[in-house]
Every structure is written in C-alpha cells, then in structure tokens.
Design a protein around this motif. Sequence first.
Motif, PDB file in Angstrom:
ATOM      1  N   VAL A 120       7.212  -8.397  12.522  1.00  0.00           N
ATOM      2  CA  VAL A 120       8.509  -7.885  12.081  1.00  0.00           C
ATOM      3  C   VAL A 120       9.382  -9.098  11.822  1.00  0.00           C
ATOM      4  CG1 VAL A 120      10.594  -6.609  12.723  1.00  0.00           C
ATOM      5  CG2 VAL A 120       8.355  -5.708  13.356  1.00  0.00           C
ATOM      6  N   GLN A 121       9.657  -9.355  10.579  1.00  0.00           N
ATOM      7  CA  GLN A 121      10.530 -10.430  10.091  1.00  0.00           C
ATOM      8  C   GLN A 121       9.951 -11.822  10.295  1.00  0.00           C
ATOM      9  OE1 GLN A 121      14.439 -10.722  11.879  1.00  0.00           O
ATOM     10  NE2 GLN A 121      15.264 -11.693  10.063  1.00  0.00           N
ATOM     11  N   ASN A 122       9.701 -12.256  11.500  1.00  0.00           N
ATOM     12  CA  ASN A 122       9.262 -13.625  11.762  1.00  0.00           C
ATOM     13  C   ASN A 122       7.742 -13.726  11.701  1.00  0.00           C
ATOM     14  OD1 ASN A 122      11.958 -14.349  12.222  1.00  0.00           O
ATOM     15  ND2 ASN A 122      11.822 -13.750  14.355  1.00  0.00           N
ATOM     16  N   THR A 123       7.255 -14.254  10.607  1.00  0.00           N
ATOM     17  CA  THR A 123       5.828 -14.438  10.422  1.00  0.00           C
ATOM     18  C   THR A 123       5.421 -15.791  11.003  1.00  0.00           C
ATOM     19  OG1 THR A 123       6.023 -13.226   8.338  1.00  0.00           O
ATOM     20  CG2 THR A 123       4.004 -14.462   8.677  1.00  0.00           C
ATOM     21  N   PRO A 124       4.326 -15.833  11.785  1.00  0.00           N
ATOM     22  CA  PRO A 124       3.862 -17.146  12.279  1.00  0.00           C
ATOM     23  C   PRO A 124       3.653 -18.099  11.105  1.00  0.00           C
ATOM     24  CG  PRO A 124       2.631 -15.367  13.312  1.00  0.00           C
ATOM     25  CD  PRO A 124       3.469 -14.737  12.233  1.00  0.00           C
ATOM     26  N   ASP A 125       3.902 -19.391  11.333  1.00  0.00           N
ATOM     27  CA  ASP A 125       3.853 -20.365  10.235  1.00  0.00           C
ATOM     28  C   ASP A 125       2.461 -20.571   9.657  1.00  0.00           C
ATOM     29  OD1 ASP A 125       2.872 -21.706  12.439  1.00  0.00           O
ATOM     30  OD2 ASP A 125       4.049 -23.527  12.107  1.00  0.00           O
ATOM     31  N   TYR A 126       1.420 -20.131  10.321  1.00  0.00           N
ATOM     32  CA  TYR A 126       0.054 -20.280   9.812  1.00  0.00           C
ATOM     33  C   TYR A 126      -0.444 -19.018   9.096  1.00  0.00           C
ATOM     34  CZ  TYR A 126      -0.784 -17.940  14.258  1.00  0.00           C
ATOM     35  OH  TYR A 126      -0.716 -17.069  15.311  1.00  0.00           O
ATOM     36  N   ILE A 127       0.447 -18.033   8.912  1.00  0.00           N
ATOM     37  CA  ILE A 127       0.099 -16.808   8.187  1.00  0.00           C
ATOM     38  C   ILE A 127       1.013 -16.697   6.977  1.00  0.00           C
ATOM     39  CG2 ILE A 127       0.022 -14.285   8.251  1.00  0.00           C
ATOM     40  CD1 ILE A 127      -0.637 -14.451  11.213  1.00  0.00           C
ATOM     41  N   ASP A 128       0.413 -16.511   5.802  1.00  0.00           N
ATOM     42  CA  ASP A 128       1.177 -16.330   4.571  1.00  0.00           C
ATOM     43  C   ASP A 128       0.879 -14.960   3.992  1.00  0.00           C
ATOM     44  OD1 ASP A 128       2.217 -18.999   4.520  1.00  0.00           O
ATOM     45  OD2 ASP A 128       0.266 -19.681   3.782  1.00  0.00           O
ATOM     46  N   TYR A 129       1.911 -14.292   3.522  1.00  0.00           N
ATOM     47  CA  TYR A 129       1.771 -13.003   2.857  1.00  0.00           C
ATOM     48  C   TYR A 129       2.039 -13.177   1.371  1.00  0.00           C
ATOM     49  CZ  TYR A 129       1.770 -10.283   7.211  1.00  0.00           C
ATOM     50  OH  TYR A 129       1.442  -9.733   8.425  1.00  0.00           O
ATOM     51  N   ARG A 130       1.249 -12.523   0.566  1.00  0.00           N
ATOM     52  CA  ARG A 130       1.485 -12.478  -0.868  1.00  0.00           C
ATOM     53  C   ARG A 130       1.511 -11.011  -1.279  1.00  0.00           C
ATOM     54  NH1 ARG A 130      -3.115 -14.305  -4.544  1.00  0.00           N
ATOM     55  NH2 ARG A 130      -3.468 -12.105  -4.804  1.00  0.00           N
ATOM     56  N   ILE A 131       2.557 -10.626  -1.961  1.00  0.00           N
ATOM     57  CA  ILE A 131       2.681  -9.257  -2.449  1.00  0.00           C
ATOM     58  C   ILE A 131       2.125  -9.198  -3.857  1.00  0.00           C
ATOM     59  CG2 ILE A 131       4.286  -7.420  -3.075  1.00  0.00           C
ATOM     60  CD1 ILE A 131       6.205  -8.626  -0.951  1.00  0.00           C
ATOM     61  N   ASP A 132       1.169  -8.300  -4.077  1.00  0.00           N
ATOM     62  CA  ASP A 132       0.621  -8.125  -5.416  1.00  0.00           C
ATOM     63  C   ASP A 132       1.325  -6.996  -6.155  1.00  0.00           C
ATOM     64  OD1 ASP A 132      -1.168 -10.221  -5.196  1.00  0.00           O
ATOM     65  OD2 ASP A 132      -2.777  -8.955  -4.451  1.00  0.00           O
ATOM     66  N   ASN A 133       1.479  -5.862  -5.511  1.00  0.00           N
ATOM     67  CA  ASN A 133       2.184  -4.750  -6.142  1.00  0.00           C
ATOM     68  C   ASN A 133       2.555  -3.698  -5.110  1.00  0.00           C
ATOM     69  OD1 ASN A 133      -0.337  -3.724  -5.641  1.00  0.00           O
ATOM     70  ND2 ASN A 133      -0.836  -3.256  -7.742  1.00  0.00           N
ATOM     71  N   LYS A 134       3.473  -2.850  -5.499  1.00  0.00           N
ATOM     72  CA  LYS A 134       3.868  -1.728  -4.655  1.00  0.00           C
ATOM     73  C   LYS A 134       2.709  -0.732  -4.634  1.00  0.00           C
ATOM     74  CE  LYS A 134       7.708   1.486  -4.197  1.00  0.00           C
ATOM     75  NZ  LYS A 134       8.979   1.927  -4.774  1.00  0.00           N
ATOM     76  N   MET A 135       2.451  -0.168  -3.481  1.00  0.00           N
ATOM     77  CA  MET A 135       1.361   0.797  -3.367  1.00  0.00           C
ATOM     78  C   MET A 135       1.695   2.023  -4.218  1.00  0.00           C
ATOM     79  SD  MET A 135      -0.298   2.535   0.061  1.00  0.00           S
ATOM     80  CE  MET A 135      -0.260   1.020   0.962  1.00  0.00           C
ATOM     81  N   SER A 136       0.771   2.387  -5.086  1.00  0.00           N
ATOM     82  CA  SER A 136       1.041   3.518  -5.976  1.00  0.00           C
ATOM     83  C   SER A 136       1.014   4.820  -5.192  1.00  0.00           C
ATOM     84  CB  SER A 136       0.037   3.553  -7.127  1.00  0.00           C
ATOM     85  OG  SER A 136      -1.112   4.260  -6.769  1.00  0.00           O
ATOM     86  N   ILE A 137       1.709   5.783  -5.714  1.00  0.00           N
ATOM     87  CA  ILE A 137       1.821   7.091  -5.063  1.00  0.00           C
ATOM     88  C   ILE A 137       0.461   7.747  -4.876  1.00  0.00           C
ATOM     89  CG2 ILE A 137       2.217   8.424  -7.156  1.00  0.00           C
ATOM     90  CD1 ILE A 137       4.177   8.935  -3.949  1.00  0.00           C
ATOM     91  N   LYS A 138      -0.477   7.475  -5.776  1.00  0.00           N
ATOM     92  CA  LYS A 138      -1.800   8.091  -5.657  1.00  0.00           C
ATOM     93  C   LYS A 138      -2.623   7.505  -4.518  1.00  0.00           C
ATOM     94  CE  LYS A 138      -4.109   5.267  -9.142  1.00  0.00           C
ATOM     95  NZ  LYS A 138      -4.837   5.268 -10.383  1.00  0.00           N
ATOM     96  N   HIS A 139      -2.216   6.336  -3.992  1.00  0.00           N
ATOM     97  CA  HIS A 139      -2.923   5.720  -2.870  1.00  0.00           C
ATOM     98  C   HIS A 139      -2.264   6.015  -1.526  1.00  0.00           C
ATOM     99  CE1 HIS A 139      -4.423   3.052  -6.183  1.00  0.00           C
ATOM    100  NE2 HIS A 139      -5.521   3.544  -5.656  1.00  0.00           N
ATOM    101  N   LYS A 140      -1.138   6.711  -1.560  1.00  0.00           N
ATOM    102  CA  LYS A 140      -0.437   7.034  -0.320  1.00  0.00           C
ATOM    103  C   LYS A 140      -0.869   8.407   0.189  1.00  0.00           C
ATOM    104  CE  LYS A 140       3.798   4.524  -1.313  1.00  0.00           C
ATOM    105  NZ  LYS A 140       5.240   4.677  -1.489  1.00  0.00           N
ATOM    106  N   VAL A 141      -0.834   8.544   1.491  1.00  0.00           N
ATOM    107  CA  VAL A 141      -1.073   9.835   2.124  1.00  0.00           C
ATOM    108  C   VAL A 141       0.288  10.415   2.477  1.00  0.00           C
ATOM    109  CG1 VAL A 141      -2.020  10.960   4.173  1.00  0.00           C
ATOM    110  CG2 VAL A 141      -3.303   9.145   3.047  1.00  0.00           C
ATOM    111  N   LYS A 142       0.492  11.683   2.164  1.00  0.00           N
ATOM    112  CA  LYS A 142       1.758  12.335   2.483  1.00  0.00           C
ATOM    113  C   LYS A 142       1.647  12.936   3.871  1.00  0.00           C
ATOM    114  CE  LYS A 142       5.508  14.822   0.778  1.00  0.00           C
ATOM    115  NZ  LYS A 142       6.639  14.200   1.387  1.00  0.00           N
ATOM    116  N   PHE A 143       2.521  12.493   4.776  1.00  0.00           N
ATOM    117  CA  PHE A 143       2.503  12.977   6.152  1.00  0.00           C
ATOM    118  C   PHE A 143       3.432  14.172   6.308  1.00  0.00           C
ATOM    119  CE2 PHE A 143       1.020   8.609   6.571  1.00  0.00           C
ATOM    120  CZ  PHE A 143      -0.090   8.795   7.370  1.00  0.00           C
ATOM    121  N   ASN A 144       3.078  15.019   7.218  1.00  0.00           N
ATOM    122  CA  ASN A 144       3.826  16.227   7.539  1.00  0.00           C
ATOM    123  C   ASN A 144       5.240  15.861   8.008  1.00  0.00           C
ATOM    124  OD1 ASN A 144       4.845  18.298   9.374  1.00  0.00           O
ATOM    125  ND2 ASN A 144       2.843  19.271   9.105  1.00  0.00           N
TER     126      ASN A 144
END
Length: 158
Positions: free
Chosen positions: A98-122
């Motif tokens: 949450v917010q503070n990522t360890p300095d040896y871990i990098d995140y790269r965002i490729d794209n927003k998850m499309s609606i067809k790949h999401k599960v709709k929860f009750n």
Amino acid sequence: MKISEKTFFKNVCKYCIDKYTISNNGPLMASLINQLCNRIDMDVPAVQGIVRLRINDNYSRSFAHCFNVYNGNIIDASIYQYALIYRSIENLFPTYVVQNTPDYIDYRIDNKMSIKHKVKFNKELLENILKNIEDKDLPEIKRFNLNEDSKKENLFYL
C-alpha cells in the motif's frame, strides 16, 4: 495519500489476505478491491502489468500481475502469491503493498483491466466486507505457506 485512505487500503489488503486464497487470484483480488472502492466512491482501477523483483545486482525476475492504483499509488493485496511459489526468495515479497513499494520491486502498468476480465461480485458480499473492515485496525498478517492459503475461501466461488 491521506492517513485515513492508507489505513482503509491496509485494512482491505489484510482482510482479503486473511480471508481469501491469494494463490493464482491476482485478477480476482484486484477486481474485488476495485468494486469495494467503487461502493464508497473511490476510483481505484484494477490494472494489468508487470512486477519486477531485483534479487541482486545482476539478476531480476519479472511477473505478469494484476493490482490496483489509487492516485498514482500501488495497492497490491496479491503480491505474496509469488512468495508461496518461489520459496527460495519468499523473504523478498511483502505480504501486501500500500503506497510504499520496497525499492527492489518495480511496478509497470500496461493497461486497465478490461470489463470482460473482471468478475462481478455480489453487492451483499461487498457491503459485508466493507462493514467488517470499517474503522477496524486489523492485525498484521504473518507469513504463511501454500497449505494455509489453500484452506481459505476462494473468491472464484463467491
């Protein structure tokens, strides 16, 4: 990020990790967090991307991964799934981010998850989760193994 927002995200991550199986559930966990936040009017999209872990100066590993983003901050309740699989380097994976990522871990965002790949929860499930984490300071999650993780509820069956 405000302290109240950070506390909320930590509690969501702790609750999800404690209650639900995280192994192979990155997209489901990201969808759940997205929908929980939508219920309280927060825009926290689920995204697909890459997590790169630098193991030492000469070696790194990359993993395709789904996580959430809030105002440019990483919210990741399922990163520990890699610690369950890669036991020799498990100590490098935090239980959640949450917010503070360890300095040896990098995140790269490729794209927003499309609606067809999401599960709709009750809707009732989402409300129940929000009620369970509301104004609670949940205990820290201790490291666990694949066997303990498999005994938790599976998000796919909810």
